[in-house]
Design a protein around this motif. Structure first.
Motif, short mmCIF file in Angstrom:
data_model
loop_
_atom_site.label_atom_id
_atom_site.label_comp_id
_atom_site.label_asym_id
_atom_site.label_seq_id
_atom_site.Cartn_x
_atom_site.Cartn_y
_atom_site.Cartn_z
N SER A 102 2.36 1.77 -3.50
CA SER A 102 1.35 2.25 -4.44
C SER A 102 1.03 3.72 -4.21
O SER A 102 0.89 4.50 -5.16
CB SER A 102 0.08 1.41 -4.31
N ALA A 103 0.91 4.11 -2.94
CA ALA A 103 0.63 5.51 -2.63
C ALA A 103 1.78 6.41 -3.07
O ALA A 103 1.57 7.50 -3.62
CB ALA A 103 0.39 5.66 -1.13
N ARG A 138 0.83 -1.21 0.00
CA ARG A 138 0.00 0.00 0.00
C ARG A 138 0.86 1.26 0.00
O ARG A 138 0.56 2.24 -0.69
CB ARG A 138 -0.90 -0.02 1.25
N LEU A 139 1.94 1.23 0.75
CA LEU A 139 2.85 2.37 0.83
C LEU A 139 3.50 2.64 -0.52
O LEU A 139 3.59 3.79 -0.97
CB LEU A 139 3.91 2.09 1.90
N GLU A 168 1.36 9.40 2.87
CA GLU A 168 0.55 8.79 3.93
C GLU A 168 -0.94 9.03 3.69
O GLU A 168 -1.76 8.13 3.87
CB GLU A 168 0.98 9.35 5.28
N MET A 194 -2.50 6.78 0.98
CA MET A 194 -2.74 5.38 1.33
C MET A 194 -4.20 5.13 1.65
O MET A 194 -4.67 3.98 1.57
CB MET A 194 -1.85 4.98 2.52
#
Length: 446
Positions: free
Chosen positions: A28-29, A25-26, A131, A134
């Motif tokens: 991708s963000a 997820r990190l 952040e 996400m």
């Protein structure tokens, strides 16, 4: 909710706090945020490197999956030092870089840090945007728009060739013991020093994924000190797990820390008019002895907050030529955008070879004042550090020491700790004052 990013990326216990799901997820963000910043209309690319700890394999796979799922090509460079990822991000013309490492932390930990295009560490605002991203629903490209994972077998050679450009004087005749911490420098550091002409004795250079930083490297110097004496070497160099640090040992077995290394390099650069504005950037943790030595050498010392990212911000703000930390993070902007332990080792040995002077004599430019550092675990580090009773204890200690020492109290950037540091004319005085303050901190924080 606590901020995800600490002073140096996202770090935690691998597969517990730092899970593959979080890593995916990190990544991708980050891909979304960097693509928004990019002026490049081709498919974005990101360099991905790691240190050799076992969990790095799992997290590397998750990061590469997160990037590819967001339409970013991942250039996988394998096990390399953190500064190599910074350099390669620029050298490959990538949009950003990702390093998977917990640096000097024990093996069970791991971390993820990002570099922007050009290999620069991120500003707080960019980390905050990652952040925040996400929590969004991320676009998922399909078909040919899905990112690819590409290996870069020439990554190590590119980085070594880059390091070689920093030296004007070869290291022939020097014998160095290198403690590689069973980390990312285990192959590259001995090769780089040997390429430059030094005779290299490598220790703790056999990583197995589990032994990184295990009683070795820049946080455990005893075995390196013994090895320097055993082999009659000119010096020893110690790196940490991701090789962005370098500490040294002179031929007598004495430790030469980051402050002394900075003093040696700064005075040498000042003599040849290579120290911009005659300024050295250090942190508030640097020993008072460094301040005195630089003042006596006519060099201005500018202080930054603890963390090489803050040293970097100050270097970039002023266009300065050298900065670093007592812990051995040394930054030379002409050759790197972040702390580079192997580069530091090369430049330090160059001074020994070029001047024909032993490291002990070079390090004698500064006298280290006795320093006591006590880490106090508390429930709320910021509230404790700001409490009236803690502030009063610090003020009283400063009045007691006057201009013969100093007190620094600060919350840790990564843990619920308050760090109490005291410098004084004698070790006993430093210990006594630090203990008194630490007792007050512990009382408030319990």
């Amino acid at each position: 909710m606590a901020r995800l990013f600490g002073t140096d990326g996202v770090r935690g216990l691998a597969n517990d706090e730092l899970t593959p799901e979080l890593a995916l997820r990190l990544a991708s963000a980050a891909a979304v945020v960097f693509e928004q910043n990019s002026q490049n209309h081709t498919r974005p690319r990101a360099v991905v490197g790691r240190d050799p700890r076992a969990s790095g394999e799992m997290l590397e796979a998750a990061v590469c999956a997160g990037l590819a799922a967001t339409g970013v090509d991942a250039i996988r460079v394998g096990v390399v030092p953190t500064p190599a990822v910074a350099f390669l991000t620029a050298d490959y013309g990538a949009d950003f870089g990702v390093m998977i490492s917990a640096s000097h932390n024990p093996m069970p930990d791991n971390g993820i840090k990002f570099f922007s295009g050009g290999g620069h560490k991120l500003e707080d605002a960019v980390e905050d945007r990652i952040e925040a991203a996400m929590a969004d629903d991320l676009l998922r490209p399909i078909g040919a728009a899905v990112g690819r994972v590409l290996d870069a077998p020439d990554a190590g050679e590119r980085y070594r060739a880059h390091l070689a450009t920093a030296l004007e004087h070869r290291l022939d005749g020097l014998t160095v013991v290198v403690d590689c911490a069973h980390g990312a420098a285990s192959t590259l550091a001995p090769q780089a020093y040997s390429d430059a002409g030094a005779t290299v004795i490598a220790i703790h250079a056999e990583p197995d994924g589990l032994n990184i930083n295990d009683d070795c490297g820049s946080t455990h110097m005893g075995k390196l000190q013994a090895a320097v004496l055993e082999h009659g070497a000119d010096l020893g160099l110690a790196h940490d797990g991701d090789a962005d640090r370098c500490l040294a040992v002179d031929s007598t077995g004495q430790i030469v820390d980051g402050d002394a290394i900075m003093a040696i390099l700064a005075t040498a650069m000042s003599r040849r008019k290579a120290l911009h504005d005659n300024v050295l950037v250090a942190t508030v943790m640097s020993n008072l002895g460094l301040h005195i030595a630089m003042r006596d050498a006519g060099i201005n010392l500018v202080t930054a907050a603890v963390g090489d990212r803050y040293v970097l911000e100050e270097l970039r703000r002023g266009g300065y030529s050298l900065g670093g930390e007592q812990s051995g993070h040394i930054v030379v902007p002409d050759y790197g955008t972040t702390g580079d332990g192997i580069l530091t080792g090369l430049l330090l040995m160059e001074q020994i070879a070029a001047t024909g002077t032993r490291l002990a004599e070079l390090a004698g430019i500064m006298t280290v004042l006795p320093q006591e550092l006590i880490n106090v675990r508390v429930a709320d580090k910021h509230a404790v550090a700001q409490s009236d009773s803690v502030k009063q204890s610090v003020t009283a200690a400063e009045a007691e020491l006057g201009d013969t020492g100093r007190v620094l109290l600060r919350p840790s950037g990564t843990e619920q700790l308050v760090r109490v540091m005291v410098e004084a004319p004698t070790a006993d005085a430093a210990q006594s004052v630090a203990r008194r303050i630490a007792d007050v901190v512990a009382g408030v924080g319990s």
